[in-house]
Design an enzyme around this catalytic site. Structure first.
Site, PDB file in Angstrom:
ATOM      1  N   SER A 175      88.501  69.949  20.087  1.00  0.00           N
ATOM      2  CA  SER A 175      89.051  68.703  19.561  1.00  0.00           C
ATOM      3  C   SER A 175      90.557  68.802  19.343  1.00  0.00           C
ATOM      4  O   SER A 175      91.081  69.863  18.993  1.00  0.00           O
ATOM      5  CB  SER A 175      88.384  68.364  18.224  1.00  0.00           C
ATOM      6  OG  SER A 175      89.014  67.252  17.615  1.00  0.00           O
ATOM      7  N   TYR A 220      86.808  70.028   9.794  1.00  0.00           N
ATOM      8  CA  TYR A 220      86.369  69.760  11.164  1.00  0.00           C
ATOM      9  C   TYR A 220      87.320  70.421  12.166  1.00  0.00           C
ATOM     10  O   TYR A 220      86.886  71.144  13.075  1.00  0.00           O
ATOM     11  CB  TYR A 220      86.290  68.257  11.414  1.00  0.00           C
ATOM     12  CG  TYR A 220      86.029  67.908  12.861  1.00  0.00           C
ATOM     13  CD1 TYR A 220      84.797  68.155  13.447  1.00  0.00           C
ATOM     14  CD2 TYR A 220      87.034  67.338  13.646  1.00  0.00           C
ATOM     15  CE1 TYR A 220      84.562  67.852  14.783  1.00  0.00           C
ATOM     16  CE2 TYR A 220      86.808  67.031  14.982  1.00  0.00           C
ATOM     17  CZ  TYR A 220      85.568  67.292  15.534  1.00  0.00           C
ATOM     18  OH  TYR A 220      85.339  67.001  16.864  1.00  0.00           O
ATOM     19  N   LYS A 261      78.589  55.205  16.902  1.00  0.00           N
ATOM     20  CA  LYS A 261      79.372  56.065  16.012  1.00  0.00           C
ATOM     21  C   LYS A 261      79.767  55.314  14.745  1.00  0.00           C
ATOM     22  O   LYS A 261      80.406  55.876  13.859  1.00  0.00           O
ATOM     23  CB  LYS A 261      80.633  56.557  16.737  1.00  0.00           C
ATOM     24  CG  LYS A 261      80.371  57.540  17.864  1.00  0.00           C
ATOM     25  CD  LYS A 261      81.660  57.935  18.553  1.00  0.00           C
ATOM     26  CE  LYS A 261      82.565  58.751  17.632  1.00  0.00           C
ATOM     27  NZ  LYS A 261      83.827  59.144  18.293  1.00  0.00           N
TER      28      LYS A 261
END
Length: 335
Positions: free
Chosen positions: A139, A161, A199
């Site tokens: 990411s 994250y 999402k």
């Protein structure tokens, strides 16, 4: 569009997170372009279980897989018994690992590390046992507030994250040194496109602005939105990067973006052009100044060199290709 010549006949492909946004697009890409391949989707389908921030723990949704006729397994990548079953009863040639706790605002650090890092290590071990090439989702969150253009090696994650994805990348480098399989981590920038609706609030602003406009509401943007820039990438280019990562020139971690930053104002202007509207934009103060990324842009030179990746969709092209689906989802799911 097909991105490799190999018809993948007699090849077996595992896609974790295969009922999510990117995973489901991958599953249907293989079905449509390489019908002789066997595709196995593994997903922890949503159950209503939520994180402490109120967002769903899993975004996997059956509607993303409507039309898919391969094998589907409901299961959690943290389940070692499940992974042992996969090891014994299948022989994978490629593993596309998209499953993750992907909510950047999640506070459950233990769950994030167990799911994103520890389970990934188990999947790497499975890949080695099967001699399966590994392609996994890293990411752009690994960069935090690093200056643009973002380059691999200049990471500064600002949340757990991003930290978990950077830890995955570090683990991958260890495995690259000691294994014969290829391992490719793809650092996605701001992805938008078909099958992202489920999402929910973490879907792209392209979809969210599209639905605001279709409902007749004035699009609401932060002040100076013409100066807030992101590298927005259409799902088809993300699929291209994944497929070309199946047999890279070299294992490694690569950025997946367009290499061009565009503004939130651009999004609204292009959407209004495609939707035939002329709603007045409303500008509100940005409450996140001081903790907000004002510019992201992927350095994709190595991605081009090592994967043969070449982005095909400028934002105008991506939104034009997406707008029909934005309308369909609004009519069937939102109204």
């Amino acid at each position: 569009m097909r991105y490799i010549d190999d018809n993948l006949s007699n090849k077996t492909i595992l896609i974790t997170g295969g009922a999510g946004f990117i995973g489901s697009n991958l599953a249907l890409y293989f079905q449509n372009n390489h019908p002789d391949a066997k595709v196995v989707v593994l997903d922890s389908f949503r159950s209503g279980e939520k994180l402490s921030n109120g967002n769903l723990k899993s975004f996997g949704h059956f509607k993303n897989l409507i039309g898919f006729d391969g094998e589907i397994i409901s299961g959690d990548i943290n389940d070692k018994e499940l992974l042992f079953n996969l090891e014994l009863n299948y022989k994978f040639d490629y593993i596309f690992h998209e499953a993750a706790i992907s909510d950047t605002t999640a506070l459950e650090q233990d769950l994030m590390i167990r799911t994103n890092v520890n389970a990934y290590k188990d999947l790497l071990d499975l890949a080695i046992k099967h001699s399966a090439n590994m392609i996994y989702a890293s990411s752009a969150a690994t960069y935090g507030n690093a200056a643009s253009p973002q380059k691999v090696g200049e990471e500064a994650p600002q949340n757990v994250y991003g930290f978990s994805k950077l830890t995955m990348d570090n683990l991958s480098r260890e495995y690259i040194e000691k294994s014969d399989i290829s391992i490719v981590g793809l650092r996605y920038f701001n992805v938008y496109g078909e099958r992202e609706y489920f999402k929910n609030t973490t879907a792209s602003m392209i979809l969210q602005f599209g639905h605001q406009i279709l409902s007749g509401k004035n699009p609401r943007l932060f002040e100076d939105s013409d100066k807030i820039l992101r590298d927005f990438i259409y799902i088809e280019d993300v699929i291209q990067a994944n497929i070309k990562a199946m047999n890279p020139k070299r294992s490694g971690i690569y950025n997946v973006g367009t290499g061009r930053a565009r503004s939130f104002q651009d999004i609204v202007d292009i959407l209004q052009h495609e939707l035939g509207t002329d709603l007045r934009c409303e500008y509100i103060k940005n409450p996140f100044i001081g903790s907000y990324q004002f510019h992201t842009e992927a350095d994709i030179a190595l991605t081009k060199e090592m994967l043969g990746y070449e982005p095909k969709f400028e934002m105008e092209d991506g939104i034009k290709a997406y707008v029909k689906e934005i309308k369909r989802v609004y009519e069937e799911e939102v109204k």
